[in-house]
Design an enzyme around this catalytic site. Sequence first.
Site, short mmCIF file in Angstrom:
data_model
loop_
_atom_site.label_atom_id
_atom_site.label_comp_id
_atom_site.label_asym_id
_atom_site.label_seq_id
_atom_site.Cartn_x
_atom_site.Cartn_y
_atom_site.Cartn_z
N HIS A 65 1.25 46.57 -27.22
CA HIS A 65 1.20 47.29 -25.96
C HIS A 65 2.21 46.74 -24.96
O HIS A 65 2.39 47.30 -23.88
CB HIS A 65 -0.22 47.18 -25.38
CG HIS A 65 -0.50 48.06 -24.21
ND1 HIS A 65 -0.70 47.58 -22.94
CD2 HIS A 65 -0.60 49.41 -24.10
CE1 HIS A 65 -0.93 48.57 -22.11
NE2 HIS A 65 -0.87 49.70 -22.78
N HIS A 118 -0.44 52.06 -11.77
CA HIS A 118 -0.42 51.61 -13.16
C HIS A 118 0.09 50.18 -13.33
O HIS A 118 -0.03 49.60 -14.42
CB HIS A 118 0.46 52.57 -13.97
CG HIS A 118 0.34 52.45 -15.44
ND1 HIS A 118 1.35 51.96 -16.22
CD2 HIS A 118 -0.67 52.76 -16.29
CE1 HIS A 118 0.98 51.97 -17.49
NE2 HIS A 118 -0.24 52.45 -17.56
#
Length: 741
Positions: free
Chosen positions: A482, A639
Amino acid sequence: MDTSSIPTPPNYGDRDVTPSKATVDRIELPEFAPAAEPEGGFSLDRFLDREMSWLDFNARVLELAEDPDLFLLERVNFLSIFASNLDEFFMVRVAGLKRRIVADIAVPSAAGLNPTDQLESILNRAHELQVRHAAAFAELVRPALAKENISIVRWDQLEEADRERLHAWFRRQVFPILTPLAVDPAHPFPYISGLSLNLAVLVQNPLTGKQLFARVKVPDALPRLVSVDGPRAGHSSASPARFVTLEDLIGEHLDLLFPGMDVVEHHTFRVTRNEDLEVEEDDAENLLQALEKELLRRRFGPPVRLEIADDISDSVRKLLVRELGVEDDEVFSLPSPLDLRGLGAISSIDRPSLHYPKHLAKTSRFLNESETSKAANVFAAVRRRDILLHHPYDSFSTSVQAFLEQAASDPKVQAIKQTLYRTSGDSPIVDALIDAAEAGKQVLALVEIKARFDEQANISWARKLEQAGVHVVYGIVGLKTHSKLSLVVRREGDTLRRYVHIGTGNYHPRTARYYEDLGLLTCDPQVGEDVSKLFNQLSGYAPKTTFKRLLVAPRSLRSGLIDLIEREIQNVRAGLAGRVVIKVNSMVDEAIVDALYRASQAGVKVDVIVRGICSLRPGVPGLSENIRVRSILGRFLEHSRVFAFANGGDSTVYIGSADMMHRNLDRRVEALVSLSDDEEKSDVVALLNRYLDPATSSWHLDAEGQWTRHHRGSDGELLEDIQESLLRARERQRSTGSHRA
């Protein structure tokens, strides 16, 4: 007649979605974890339930849709986002809990709820929110749209000329696609695909009087809302925009599908299925092939929710419940229209006065310094100084994208290494990697093909990259990759210099326009060495790699952050001020939360800015009275992940890809990088303080787990929208030449 496809509504999360002017992304949804044991004398009730916290998060999205102070078409968009978010919650979280209950392997949640009670609480809260969501559309947004000449009309509200036109369009574009499926002894109840909208039809044979059931699927490939007035309708306040739902249009033409039968009644319904993936990597000879098989299996997962129109007859309801095998508390009776994701057709109407003002990201000033050409030389700019980027205020295309495109075409560049978790369907990032490989450069792409709901797209990209000669790897078995990393190796004279980008967001040009993210461009030798080591660990065998400027999960990220929190505790005990500020999408990990509790008890001031889930209880006397939790939702999806520590006056600041969740810290490769430039650290801390300012509109979490919106001051005036304020500030900075946050 407007027959163009309706845009897919955006979801919460970092995946390829149709760009929107107002996007708050779904939260990502990890696996369930067992409840943590009490630590340091802490009570068992120190955690909030993460599933209920997620539902509270979606309730905050719904508050935006209900807010009359927001632009009307953005409110429509938030209604669509809420629906899309809840779909995924059921597909993954509820499905996962049900699966564990059935298998008798579910464990109590960290908040102490047993699995059955947790599922009951989830369904009760979801029922409440879906009813509120439907009411927000019917009672608040729909009347406001009508005042702007925008409406969803029923067939019987149309004039004869409109009906004739729609009838002709139906026969040409819809009728050939439809497939009525009868249910009788010769035709078993058909499979109902997940998230599809369907008509439950009851017909009667006029000769025998016998009633029969049939199902008609509303085609996904056609627009859900059909324009009555044409493609340009509604683009001015004087021009009406009327829509009729596709299911209403089909319902009015059922006689064409069942000639010789009398249509007694028809109703809409919709099924949500378990769509989480289960791939045993250790047993799979080829992960791509195993994943493709699992994607096929996903289509046939068991139902976890049945949505039905509230005017459905009792007999049809019982038939659907029986045939689909759902429980009564999994049935959601709602007013039509079901599936408000389809409101994207309305939210995309080009009425500037009903949308947020348009925003065009500008090139970072540091990428334009001393440049006379149209495109800045990214390598020259990065040699001058580290460049901290803040998207979408800073352009992605003229920074990160330009970095990789210039690397692909630069003859001095020898190698490019890149992680790809999610990217767009027409990705210039992938194109740049292909161009580089075809130019003879060494190119490595680490493609995470298990990125939830983007698996099929990433498989396609992996194969396209391989065909172009890119070395494609899929990371470490058992872990998702990720981390957001780019490494470019460039020959400069007799030496090789490494240029690095480390970010908090995906390499996704579309979402970079409305996801708030941070990124660092640097040629610092230590960062370059660390990132090189990490790529070698991902593509080869290097389990004992150590890093100096990076914290890397699953090995050292959690422990590294806890060490930094403990350092603040020791500083307070030594008479220094202690402060921790963390900005993440989710705060769930029990070890991190307990470390923050210990810090609070020691007198460290702790602030958590969390977009979505938060299991931490702030403001509990004796436990967390020094902790505040804030949440900000709005035009852009917050985010970025930031971790700031006072460190006795010499602040330590990390940015990176990791949220504080089990899956991020234990089952993913994540990377945080420390900032070294004092100005950049100061700017980031100042930015965090603006998020926390009492004059900034936000939601506040209390010790009981209740979120309260604070968007008006004591004088009744609206508080500052941090995102709009940053947009205005960036415009002022462009005109004055300043770049401070």
